[in-house]
Design a protein around this motif. Structure first.
Motif, PDB file in Angstrom:
ATOM      1  N   TYR B 294     -12.478 -14.711   7.925  1.00 60.52           N
ATOM      2  CA  TYR B 294     -11.663 -15.411   6.923  1.00 60.52           C
ATOM      3  C   TYR B 294     -11.073 -14.391   5.942  1.00 60.52           C
ATOM      4  O   TYR B 294      -9.865 -14.337   5.715  1.00 60.52           O
ATOM      5  CB  TYR B 294     -12.542 -16.442   6.213  1.00 60.52           C
ATOM      6  N   THR B 295     -11.977 -13.567   5.349  1.00 62.95           N
ATOM      7  CA  THR B 295     -11.518 -12.553   4.406  1.00 62.95           C
ATOM      8  C   THR B 295     -10.531 -11.594   5.056  1.00 62.95           C
ATOM      9  O   THR B 295      -9.478 -11.290   4.493  1.00 62.95           O
ATOM     10  CB  THR B 295     -12.725 -11.753   3.870  1.00 62.95           C
ATOM     11  N   ALA B 296     -10.864 -11.147   6.269  1.00 64.06           N
ATOM     12  CA  ALA B 296      -9.991 -10.198   6.952  1.00 64.06           C
ATOM     13  C   ALA B 296      -8.620 -10.819   7.213  1.00 64.06           C
ATOM     14  O   ALA B 296      -7.594 -10.139   7.097  1.00 64.06           O
ATOM     15  CB  ALA B 296     -10.622  -9.749   8.262  1.00 64.06           C
ATOM     16  N   SER B 297      -8.607 -12.109   7.550  1.00 64.00           N
ATOM     17  CA  SER B 297      -7.322 -12.763   7.799  1.00 64.00           C
ATOM     18  C   SER B 297      -6.492 -12.833   6.527  1.00 64.00           C
ATOM     19  O   SER B 297      -5.269 -12.641   6.554  1.00 64.00           O
ATOM     20  CB  SER B 297      -7.535 -14.177   8.329  1.00 64.00           C
ATOM     21  N   LEU B 298      -7.159 -13.103   5.401  1.00 64.67           N
ATOM     22  CA  LEU B 298      -6.426 -13.128   4.129  1.00 64.67           C
ATOM     23  C   LEU B 298      -5.848 -11.756   3.818  1.00 64.67           C
ATOM     24  O   LEU B 298      -4.705 -11.630   3.379  1.00 64.67           O
ATOM     25  CB  LEU B 298      -7.363 -13.595   3.004  1.00 64.67           C
ATOM     26  N   ILE B 299      -6.643 -10.712   4.072  1.00 67.31           N
ATOM     27  CA  ILE B 299      -6.140  -9.365   3.798  1.00 67.31           C
ATOM     28  C   ILE B 299      -5.000  -9.022   4.755  1.00 67.31           C
ATOM     29  O   ILE B 299      -4.022  -8.375   4.371  1.00 67.31           O
ATOM     30  CB  ILE B 299      -7.283  -8.340   3.867  1.00 67.31           C
ATOM     31  N   ALA B 300      -5.123  -9.518   6.001  1.00 61.78           N
ATOM     32  CA  ALA B 300      -4.026  -9.308   6.948  1.00 61.78           C
ATOM     33  C   ALA B 300      -2.753  -9.982   6.446  1.00 61.78           C
ATOM     34  O   ALA B 300      -1.653  -9.438   6.587  1.00 61.78           O
ATOM     35  CB  ALA B 300      -4.398  -9.848   8.323  1.00 61.78           C
ATOM     36  N   LEU B 301      -2.894 -11.159   5.821  1.00 62.58           N
ATOM     37  CA  LEU B 301      -1.739 -11.808   5.194  1.00 62.58           C
ATOM     38  C   LEU B 301      -1.128 -10.883   4.147  1.00 62.58           C
ATOM     39  O   LEU B 301       0.094 -10.724   4.074  1.00 62.58           O
ATOM     40  CB  LEU B 301      -2.171 -13.099   4.490  1.00 62.58           C
ATOM     41  N   GLY B 302      -2.008 -10.297   3.336  1.00 64.90           N
ATOM     42  CA  GLY B 302      -1.551  -9.365   2.305  1.00 64.90           C
ATOM     43  C   GLY B 302      -0.792  -8.202   2.920  1.00 64.90           C
ATOM     44  O   GLY B 302       0.238  -7.765   2.398  1.00 64.90           O
ATOM     45  N   LEU B 303      -1.295  -7.702   4.042  1.00 69.80           N
ATOM     46  CA  LEU B 303      -0.639  -6.587   4.728  1.00 69.80           C
ATOM     47  C   LEU B 303       0.763  -6.988   5.178  1.00 69.80           C
ATOM     48  O   LEU B 303       1.729  -6.236   5.012  1.00 69.80           O
ATOM     49  CB  LEU B 303      -1.489  -6.156   5.923  1.00 69.80           C
ATOM     50  N   VAL B 304       0.871  -8.196   5.734  1.00 71.57           N
ATOM     51  CA  VAL B 304       2.188  -8.700   6.167  1.00 71.57           C
ATOM     52  C   VAL B 304       3.142  -8.748   4.972  1.00 71.57           C
ATOM     53  O   VAL B 304       4.286  -8.288   5.040  1.00 71.57           O
ATOM     54  CB  VAL B 304       2.054 -10.102   6.799  1.00 71.57           C
ATOM     55  N   LEU B 305       2.643  -9.288   3.842  1.00 70.63           N
ATOM     56  CA  LEU B 305       3.471  -9.384   2.642  1.00 70.63           C
ATOM     57  C   LEU B 305       3.902  -7.997   2.173  1.00 70.63           C
ATOM     58  O   LEU B 305       5.054  -7.782   1.799  1.00 70.63           O
ATOM     59  CB  LEU B 305       2.691 -10.087   1.528  1.00 70.63           C
ATOM     60  N   PHE B 306       2.962  -7.051   2.202  1.00 75.97           N
ATOM     61  CA  PHE B 306       3.270  -5.696   1.729  1.00 75.97           C
ATOM     62  C   PHE B 306       4.359  -5.066   2.580  1.00 75.97           C
ATOM     63  O   PHE B 306       5.316  -4.483   2.058  1.00 75.97           O
ATOM     64  CB  PHE B 306       1.999  -4.844   1.761  1.00 75.97           C
ATOM     65  N   ILE B 307       4.231  -5.201   3.900  1.00 74.23           N
ATOM     66  CA  ILE B 307       5.234  -4.616   4.789  1.00 74.23           C
ATOM     67  C   ILE B 307       6.604  -5.260   4.537  1.00 74.23           C
ATOM     68  O   ILE B 307       7.626  -4.576   4.442  1.00 74.23           O
ATOM     69  CB  ILE B 307       4.801  -4.788   6.264  1.00 74.23           C
ATOM     70  N   LEU B 308       6.590  -6.583   4.368  1.00 73.37           N
ATOM     71  CA  LEU B 308       7.837  -7.313   4.118  1.00 73.37           C
ATOM     72  C   LEU B 308       8.514  -6.833   2.830  1.00 73.37           C
ATOM     73  O   LEU B 308       9.700  -6.469   2.823  1.00 73.37           O
ATOM     74  CB  LEU B 308       7.506  -8.806   4.022  1.00 73.37           C
ATOM     75  N   THR B 309       7.748  -6.809   1.732  1.00 70.43           N
ATOM     76  CA  THR B 309       8.362  -6.401   0.461  1.00 70.43           C
ATOM     77  C   THR B 309       8.743  -4.925   0.494  1.00 70.43           C
ATOM     78  O   THR B 309       9.768  -4.538  -0.041  1.00 70.43           O
ATOM     79  CB  THR B 309       7.414  -6.629  -0.735  1.00 70.43           C
ATOM     80  N   PHE B 310       7.918  -4.106   1.141  1.00 69.77           N
ATOM     81  CA  PHE B 310       8.234  -2.675   1.222  1.00 69.77           C
ATOM     82  C   PHE B 310       9.588  -2.491   1.884  1.00 69.77           C
ATOM     83  O   PHE B 310      10.441  -1.742   1.397  1.00 69.77           O
ATOM     84  CB  PHE B 310       7.150  -1.938   2.009  1.00 69.77           C
ATOM     85  N   ALA B 311       9.805  -3.181   3.000  1.00 68.23           N
ATOM     86  CA  ALA B 311      11.074  -3.039   3.723  1.00 68.23           C
ATOM     87  C   ALA B 311      12.240  -3.469   2.840  1.00 68.23           C
ATOM     88  O   ALA B 311      13.238  -2.751   2.709  1.00 68.23           O
ATOM     89  CB  ALA B 311      11.035  -3.864   5.006  1.00 68.23           C
ATOM     90  N   VAL B 312      12.091  -4.636   2.194  1.00 68.74           N
ATOM     91  CA  VAL B 312      13.186  -5.148   1.370  1.00 68.74           C
ATOM     92  C   VAL B 312      13.475  -4.212   0.194  1.00 68.74           C
ATOM     93  O   VAL B 312      14.624  -3.865  -0.084  1.00 68.74           O
ATOM     94  CB  VAL B 312      12.838  -6.564   0.855  1.00 68.74           C
ATOM     95  N   LEU B 313      12.408  -3.758  -0.473  1.00 72.03           N
ATOM     96  CA  LEU B 313      12.598  -2.880  -1.627  1.00 72.03           C
ATOM     97  C   LEU B 313      13.198  -1.547  -1.208  1.00 72.03           C
ATOM     98  O   LEU B 313      14.059  -0.996  -1.890  1.00 72.03           O
ATOM     99  CB  LEU B 313      11.260  -2.631  -2.330  1.00 72.03           C
ATOM    100  N   ALA B 314      12.753  -1.030  -0.062  1.00 73.09           N
ATOM    101  CA  ALA B 314      13.259   0.262   0.400  1.00 73.09           C
ATOM    102  C   ALA B 314      14.755   0.168   0.655  1.00 73.09           C
ATOM    103  O   ALA B 314      15.528   1.044   0.243  1.00 73.09           O
ATOM    104  CB  ALA B 314      12.529   0.702   1.662  1.00 73.09           C
ATOM    105  N   ILE B 315      15.185  -0.914   1.294  1.00 75.48           N
ATOM    106  CA  ILE B 315      16.617  -1.087   1.553  1.00 75.48           C
ATOM    107  C   ILE B 315      17.381  -1.204   0.232  1.00 75.48           C
ATOM    108  O   ILE B 315      18.414  -0.557   0.033  1.00 75.48           O
ATOM    109  CB  ILE B 315      16.866  -2.335   2.430  1.00 75.48           C
TER     110      ILE B 315
END
Lengths: 290, 330
Positions: B294-315
């Motif tokens: 459960y915890t790992a899945s939540l952190i995986a969600l966080g990872l997805v969010l981080f990658i998403l925002t990183f890409a958008v911010l970088a562009i």
């Protein structure tokens, strides 16, 4: 507009009229949009004052968070917020100022500086809840329990990029002739930086620190799973600690009327503090730049 | 810039006798490497975030693989998790925020740069910046207690009555008007990103050379035509950069959304229904999550969010850098 109307045939005149009408429509629209946003800002402040002032009384500052239905205040949360904000900014300031100094004084336009600048900007706008997750993984799991120290670490990570950015911006506003004048007197580089650059940029750097305090004191998401919350008065940095944002979150989401009122009181306190810090920061940097 | 580097190297190359007698020289390398180390600390933090999130999310990533992204079940009882519902919610709310926020920001930047009398410019600009400084939890509490009732009583019944019966589009505006939901979360996000986009847009508009504007006016263009056909095309890249920065914020915003979105792990066609976003899911469930997966899945969600925002911010950053390069000093 000032084109003589007689020279235009009717088709052209209709065309010009349409253009002018469209122009005024857009003008009015943009005016309305600006007004709407300003009114919304006003509405936020008014509701905040209206609901918050009802909760402001001495007990708010003197008593700890109550169980639902009993009397209490936010003293432990206010204390926790002050302590965590103060320590986190105290840690972030030297880190941020030094890193900003490296960018503005040493690395300047180099590839490395560009890279660090870019990473810093990413960190600046990274979702704060992600920083909470990171600190949870490192500090909370490392120590084995939630603690104020974890909250402080999360807040410091949020404050650092703000201070780096403003320090660098302010140092790069200092004309190089000042540095050269120092160097021409045989002053070593580090003395040029600390005695000349820092002094000239002092107010700007201070502004950055104030803005960092303002930003950090309203942060909620990174504290949710680092400092957690504490219903009681606690000065132990090794234990979970109450803090205003998380208390506001929990109390506002609760069904109890008196808890909600306390949440409004806390919200008013935070907003007042944050806006006051921002205004002071703006005033001090404005005097500097002109 | 080059000159100061040269002067400094001359400066440190003082004769040996001087060096020894004054004892000055330890300061420079020490100070320089200290600043260097702290600058590297910034890089370490960011890479640390990526590494720690990845390690902590590993049990979930290993268990579900890439299917994690498009699996829509989120069931702590059966220990089966997928990011699809919160991911869709995150993108949905951000898109609503952009659809409302961008035209407003453009309107305000238009007003502030082209029409506003000078004495009024500064006060309005400051008001907008204060709007940016208000902590997100305040938007959340205001949205919950003020905006939700308004939406429930007036806005949503109106939307359902008018747009609800339009073919295709109507699906987005159906269901009971409960106030709380994806739509309201989007509105609050729009309000929060407005000041950021407006102030960056204002800067890029102001950086357009006056000659361009004046020539357009000289040809008889109206104010709107000057902005739409001259200023906007010239500052196009910067404007897109500003929008991307706003989008990055909208994607990652937590507290304001958590208050008003309703936190329901459910896919719904209607924008008026409760939903959830990645950050709201984290804020609500993380401390209560028991079990490694459960915890790992939540952190995986966080990872997805981080990658998403990183890409958008970088562009977004890339695009803004390109414009500032044109104008010299940023």
């Amino acid at each position: 507009m000032s084109v003589p109307a007689t020279k235009l045939n009717t088709m052209n005149r209709a065309h010009v009229r349409r253009r002018l009408r469209f122009d005024s429509a857009m003008t009015v629209l943009s005016l309305l949009m600006t007004a709407a946003v300003l009114v919304t800002l006003g509405a936020i402040l008014v509701t905040l004052l209206y609901n918050g002032l009802q909760a402001i009384k001495p007990s708010l500052f003197l008593e700890s968070t109550p169980a639902p239905g009993s009397e209490g205040g936010l003293a432990n949360a206010i204390f926790g917020s002050l302590v965590m904000t103060a320590i986190s900014v105290a840690i972030a300031t030297p880190v941020g100022v030094m890193a900003g100094t490296f960018l503005a004084e040493y690395a300047r336009q180099s590839k490395l500086a560009e890279f660090v600048r870019f990473i810093n900007d990413v960190l600046l706008s990274a979702p704060s809840i992600i920083i909470g997750l990171f600190v949870y993984g490192v500090v909370v799991l490392g120590m084995g329990h939630f603690s104020a120290w974890a909250g402080i670490a999360a807040l410091a990570i949020i404050a650092v990029p703000i201070i780096v950015r403003t320090t660098e911006d302010m140092l790069s506003l200092i004309p190089d002739s000042l540095r050269e004048a120092g160097a021409a007197l045989g002053t070593p580089r580090w003395k040029v930086i600390t005695y000349i650059s820092y002094r000239a940029a002092f107010q700007g750097i201070l502004t950055g620190i104030l803005l960092a305090i303002a930003r950090v004191s309203g942060e909620t998401a990174p504290l949710l799973f680092t400092a957690l919350n504490n219903q009681f008065w606690s000065t132990n940095l090794n234990a979970p600690m109450a803090n205003l944002p998380v208390v506001i979150f929990q109390f506002a989401m609760s069904p109890y009327e008196d808890w909600r009122s306390l949440a409004w009181g806390g919200a008013l306190l935070i907003t007042t503090a944050v806006l006051a810090l921002n205004i002071v920061a703006r005033l001090s940097s404005k005097g500097k730049r002109s | 810039m080059q000159d100061i580097k040269k002067t400094s190297s001359v400066m440190t190359d003082t004769p040996k006798s001087h060096r020894r007698s004054r004892g000055l020289n330890w300061g420079d390398p020490f100070f320089k490497s200290a600043t260097f180390l702290f600058a590297m600390l910034v890089l370490t933090i960011l890479s640390g975030i990526v590494i720690v999130l990845f390690i902590d999310a590993w049990p979930a990533l290993k268990q579900f693989g890439p299917a994690f992204i498009w699996t829509s079940s989120w069931n702590p009882v059966k220990d089966s998790y997928g990011a699809f519902v919160p991911l869709v919610g995150t993108i949905e709310t951000a898109v609503i925020a952009m659809v409302i926020g961008v035209p407003f920001s453009f309107g305000m930047a238009f007003f502030l740069t082209e029409m506003c009398p000078h004495w009024l410019r500064q006060p309005i600009a400051i008001a907008i910046e204060l709007l940016a400084a208000v902590p997100s939890i305040i938007y959340g509490i205001w949205g919950l207690f003020v905006l939700v009732p308004i939406c429930q009583k007036y806005v949503e019944p109106f939307l359902i009555a008018t747009l609800g019966s339009v073919p295709i589009l109507g699906h987005l505006f159906q269901g009971p008007p409960i106030g709380i939901g994806v739509f309201l979360a989007g509105i609050i996000l729009a309000l929060m990103i407005l000041p950021f986009i407006t102030s960056v847009m204002r800067e890029v508009f102001a950086a357009v050379p006056a000659v361009l504007r004046e020539s357009a006016y000289g040809l008889g263009a109206t104010r709107w035509e000057v902005v739409w056909r001259v200023v906007l095309p010239y500052s196009r890249v910067g404007v897109v950069g500003a929008v991307m920065l706003g989008l990055g914020r909208a994607l990652g915003e937590t507290m304001a959304v958590t208050f008003v979105i309703g936190n329901a792990h459910r896919l719904s066609m209607s924008l008026l229904a409760p939903g959830t976003t990645i950050s709201a899911t984290l804020a609500n469930e993380f401390t209560e999550a028991d079990g490694e997966l459960y915890t790992a899945s939540l952190i995986a969600l966080g990872l997805v969010l981080f990658i998403l925002t990183f890409a958008v911010l970088a562009i977004g950053k890339r695009m803004l850098l390109r414009t500032s390069g044109k104008g010299g000093l940023a």
